[in-house]
Write a protein that holds these residues in place. Sequence first.
Motif, PDB file in Angstrom:
ATOM      1  N   ALA A 101      16.479  20.591  11.232  1.00 39.32           N
ATOM      2  CA  ALA A 101      15.575  20.711  12.381  1.00 39.32           C
ATOM      3  C   ALA A 101      14.119  20.513  11.946  1.00 39.32           C
ATOM      4  CB  ALA A 101      15.750  22.069  13.050  1.00 39.32           C
ATOM      5  N   TRP A 102      13.766  21.041  10.776  1.00 38.27           N
ATOM      6  CA  TRP A 102      12.393  20.888  10.272  1.00 38.27           C
ATOM      7  C   TRP A 102      12.073  19.410  10.050  1.00 38.27           C
ATOM      8  CZ3 TRP A 102      10.227  18.737   5.942  1.00 38.27           C
ATOM      9  CH2 TRP A 102       8.873  19.025   5.719  1.00 38.27           C
ATOM     10  N   LEU A 103      12.971  18.689   9.347  1.00 38.32           N
ATOM     11  CA  LEU A 103      12.727  17.274   9.086  1.00 38.32           C
ATOM     12  C   LEU A 103      12.738  16.475  10.382  1.00 38.32           C
ATOM     13  CD1 LEU A 103      12.166  15.037   7.076  1.00 38.32           C
ATOM     14  CD2 LEU A 103      14.649  14.790   6.763  1.00 38.32           C
ATOM     15  N   ALA A 104      13.640  16.796  11.276  1.00 34.19           N
ATOM     16  CA  ALA A 104      13.717  16.088  12.559  1.00 34.19           C
ATOM     17  C   ALA A 104      12.410  16.210  13.330  1.00 34.19           C
ATOM     18  CB  ALA A 104      14.880  16.628  13.392  1.00 34.19           C
ATOM     19  N   SER A 105      11.790  17.382  13.280  1.00 32.08           N
ATOM     20  CA  SER A 105      10.527  17.558  14.006  1.00 32.08           C
ATOM     21  C   SER A 105       9.427  16.675  13.420  1.00 32.08           C
ATOM     22  CB  SER A 105      10.101  19.022  14.010  1.00 32.08           C
ATOM     23  OG  SER A 105       9.683  19.449  12.730  1.00 32.08           O
ATOM     24  N   ARG A 106       9.465  16.444  12.098  1.00 29.95           N
ATOM     25  CA  ARG A 106       8.460  15.572  11.470  1.00 29.95           C
ATOM     26  C   ARG A 106       8.735  14.099  11.748  1.00 29.95           C
ATOM     27  NH1 ARG A 106       8.192  20.772  10.659  1.00 29.95           N
ATOM     28  NH2 ARG A 106       6.362  21.420   9.508  1.00 29.95           N
ATOM     29  N   LEU A 107      10.024  13.758  11.857  1.00 34.12           N
ATOM     30  CA  LEU A 107      10.407  12.361  12.101  1.00 34.12           C
ATOM     31  C   LEU A 107      10.446  12.028  13.593  1.00 34.12           C
ATOM     32  CD1 LEU A 107      13.342  12.051   9.532  1.00 34.12           C
ATOM     33  CD2 LEU A 107      10.978  11.235   9.269  1.00 34.12           C
ATOM     34  N   PHE A 108      10.168  13.014  14.438  1.00 29.70           N
ATOM     35  CA  PHE A 108      10.206  12.855  15.896  1.00 29.70           C
ATOM     36  C   PHE A 108      11.570  12.359  16.362  1.00 29.70           C
ATOM     37  CE2 PHE A 108       5.694  12.327  14.789  1.00 29.70           C
ATOM     38  CZ  PHE A 108       5.181  13.393  15.507  1.00 29.70           C
ATOM     39  N   CYS A 109      12.605  13.058  15.885  1.00 31.81           N
ATOM     40  CA  CYS A 109      13.961  12.728  16.309  1.00 31.81           C
ATOM     41  C   CYS A 109      14.757  14.015  16.476  1.00 31.81           C
ATOM     42  CB  CYS A 109      14.642  11.801  15.295  1.00 31.81           C
ATOM     43  SG  CYS A 109      14.994  12.545  13.694  1.00 31.81           S
ATOM     44  N   ASP A 110      15.960  13.894  16.915  1.00 34.29           N
ATOM     45  CA  ASP A 110      16.855  15.031  17.070  1.00 34.29           C
ATOM     46  C   ASP A 110      17.495  15.352  15.728  1.00 34.29           C
ATOM     47  OD1 ASP A 110      18.239  16.697  19.287  1.00 34.29           O
ATOM     48  OD2 ASP A 110      19.887  15.998  17.983  1.00 34.29           O
ATOM     49  N   ARG A 111      17.824  16.616  15.510  1.00 36.46           N
ATOM     50  CA  ARG A 111      18.405  16.977  14.215  1.00 36.46           C
ATOM     51  C   ARG A 111      19.737  16.282  13.967  1.00 36.46           C
ATOM     52  NH1 ARG A 111      19.629  22.265  16.661  1.00 36.46           N
ATOM     53  NH2 ARG A 111      21.894  22.381  16.730  1.00 36.46           N
ATOM     54  N   THR A 112      20.438  15.866  15.026  1.00 36.06           N
ATOM     55  CA  THR A 112      21.685  15.127  14.820  1.00 36.06           C
ATOM     56  C   THR A 112      21.422  13.802  14.107  1.00 36.06           C
ATOM     57  OG1 THR A 112      21.581  14.148  17.041  1.00 36.06           O
ATOM     58  CG2 THR A 112      22.859  16.186  16.792  1.00 36.06           C
ATOM     59  N   ASN A 113      20.239  13.229  14.296  1.00 37.70           N
ATOM     60  CA  ASN A 113      19.885  12.000  13.571  1.00 37.70           C
ATOM     61  C   ASN A 113      19.712  12.278  12.080  1.00 37.70           C
ATOM     62  OD1 ASN A 113      19.969  10.457  15.887  1.00 37.70           O
ATOM     63  ND2 ASN A 113      17.798  10.721  16.304  1.00 37.70           N
ATOM     64  N   VAL A 114      19.203  13.451  11.743  1.00 38.53           N
ATOM     65  CA  VAL A 114      19.073  13.823  10.332  1.00 38.53           C
ATOM     66  C   VAL A 114      20.467  13.980   9.725  1.00 38.53           C
ATOM     67  CG1 VAL A 114      18.223  15.569   8.709  1.00 38.53           C
ATOM     68  CG2 VAL A 114      16.802  14.871  10.647  1.00 38.53           C
ATOM     69  N   TYR A 115      21.400  14.560  10.464  1.00 36.58           N
ATOM     70  CA  TYR A 115      22.777  14.672   9.976  1.00 36.58           C
ATOM     71  C   TYR A 115      23.375  13.291   9.739  1.00 36.58           C
ATOM     72  CZ  TYR A 115      22.413  19.527  11.596  1.00 36.58           C
ATOM     73  OH  TYR A 115      22.024  20.817  11.809  1.00 36.58           O
ATOM     74  N   LYS A 116      23.030  12.331  10.575  1.00 30.87           N
ATOM     75  CA  LYS A 116      23.508  10.958  10.380  1.00 30.87           C
ATOM     76  C   LYS A 116      22.917  10.355   9.106  1.00 30.87           C
ATOM     77  CE  LYS A 116      24.256  10.069  15.274  1.00 30.87           C
ATOM     78  NZ  LYS A 116      23.769   9.360  16.461  1.00 30.87           N
ATOM     79  N   ILE A 117      21.657  10.672   8.821  1.00 33.14           N
ATOM     80  CA  ILE A 117      21.024  10.197   7.585  1.00 33.14           C
ATOM     81  C   ILE A 117      21.799  10.736   6.382  1.00 33.14           C
ATOM     82  CG2 ILE A 117      18.956  10.414   6.117  1.00 33.14           C
ATOM     83  CD1 ILE A 117      17.314  10.309   8.763  1.00 33.14           C
ATOM     84  N   TYR A 118      22.214  12.005   6.449  1.00 32.01           N
ATOM     85  CA  TYR A 118      22.970  12.604   5.351  1.00 32.01           C
ATOM     86  C   TYR A 118      24.234  11.803   5.026  1.00 32.01           C
ATOM     87  CZ  TYR A 118      20.401  17.060   6.138  1.00 32.01           C
ATOM     88  OH  TYR A 118      19.462  18.038   6.282  1.00 32.01           O
ATOM     89  N   SER A 119      24.817  11.167   6.023  1.00 27.77           N
ATOM     90  CA  SER A 119      26.078  10.447   5.803  1.00 27.77           C
ATOM     91  C   SER A 119      25.872   9.005   5.345  1.00 27.77           C
ATOM     92  CB  SER A 119      26.913  10.460   7.083  1.00 27.77           C
ATOM     93  OG  SER A 119      26.305   9.652   8.074  1.00 27.77           O
ATOM     94  N   ARG A 120      24.630   8.555   5.312  1.00 25.22           N
ATOM     95  CA  ARG A 120      24.356   7.161   4.958  1.00 25.22           C
ATOM     96  C   ARG A 120      24.251   6.962   3.455  1.00 25.22           C
ATOM     97  NH1 ARG A 120      19.446   6.095   9.117  1.00 25.22           N
ATOM     98  NH2 ARG A 120      20.653   6.289  11.030  1.00 25.22           N
ATOM     99  N   ARG A 121      24.878   5.908   2.987  1.00 31.64           N
ATOM    100  CA  ARG A 121      24.759   5.524   1.583  1.00 31.64           C
ATOM    101  C   ARG A 121      23.362   4.953   1.325  1.00 31.64           C
ATOM    102  NH1 ARG A 121      28.482   4.696  -2.285  1.00 31.64           N
ATOM    103  NH2 ARG A 121      30.172   4.857  -0.791  1.00 31.64           N
ATOM    104  N   GLY A 122      22.805   4.278   2.309  1.00 34.14           N
ATOM    105  CA  GLY A 122      21.475   3.694   2.187  1.00 34.14           C
ATOM    106  C   GLY A 122      20.638   3.977   3.416  1.00 34.14           C
ATOM    107  N   VAL A 123      19.330   3.998   3.224  1.00 32.98           N
ATOM    108  CA  VAL A 123      18.370   4.234   4.307  1.00 32.98           C
ATOM    109  C   VAL A 123      17.304   3.152   4.178  1.00 32.98           C
ATOM    110  CG1 VAL A 123      16.666   5.866   5.218  1.00 32.98           C
ATOM    111  CG2 VAL A 123      18.789   6.727   4.255  1.00 32.98           C
TER     112      VAL A 123
END
Length: 91
Positions: free
Chosen positions: A33-55
């Motif tokens: 939630a903290w990172l999502a607030s800085r990236l101006f996105c929902d925390r579910t998007n941060v969870y999706k980042i966690y699953s990515r091999r690359g960004v």
Amino acid sequence: MNDSVADKEHPEAPFHVGRHIKHYMEANNYSAAWLASRLFCDRTNVYKIYSRRGVDSEMLFRISFFLRHDFFADYSHAFMRIKSRGGGMSV
């Protein structure tokens, strides 16, 4: 690039940046939630980042900036380990 495509094209890739970001955040007490607030996105998007091999590089830069950690350097270290072992990745 779609994650499933990236995994199919480079299944031998030794560095899973999403997992690395997640572990770094947990070790340093950052929440999704903290990172999502800085990236101006929902925390579910941060969870999706966690699953990515690359960004993509712009997103990785923003994440590095907010977490005050150079994830690009981590990629470079992983590359150097592979190179020193004489390994390579097909492109």
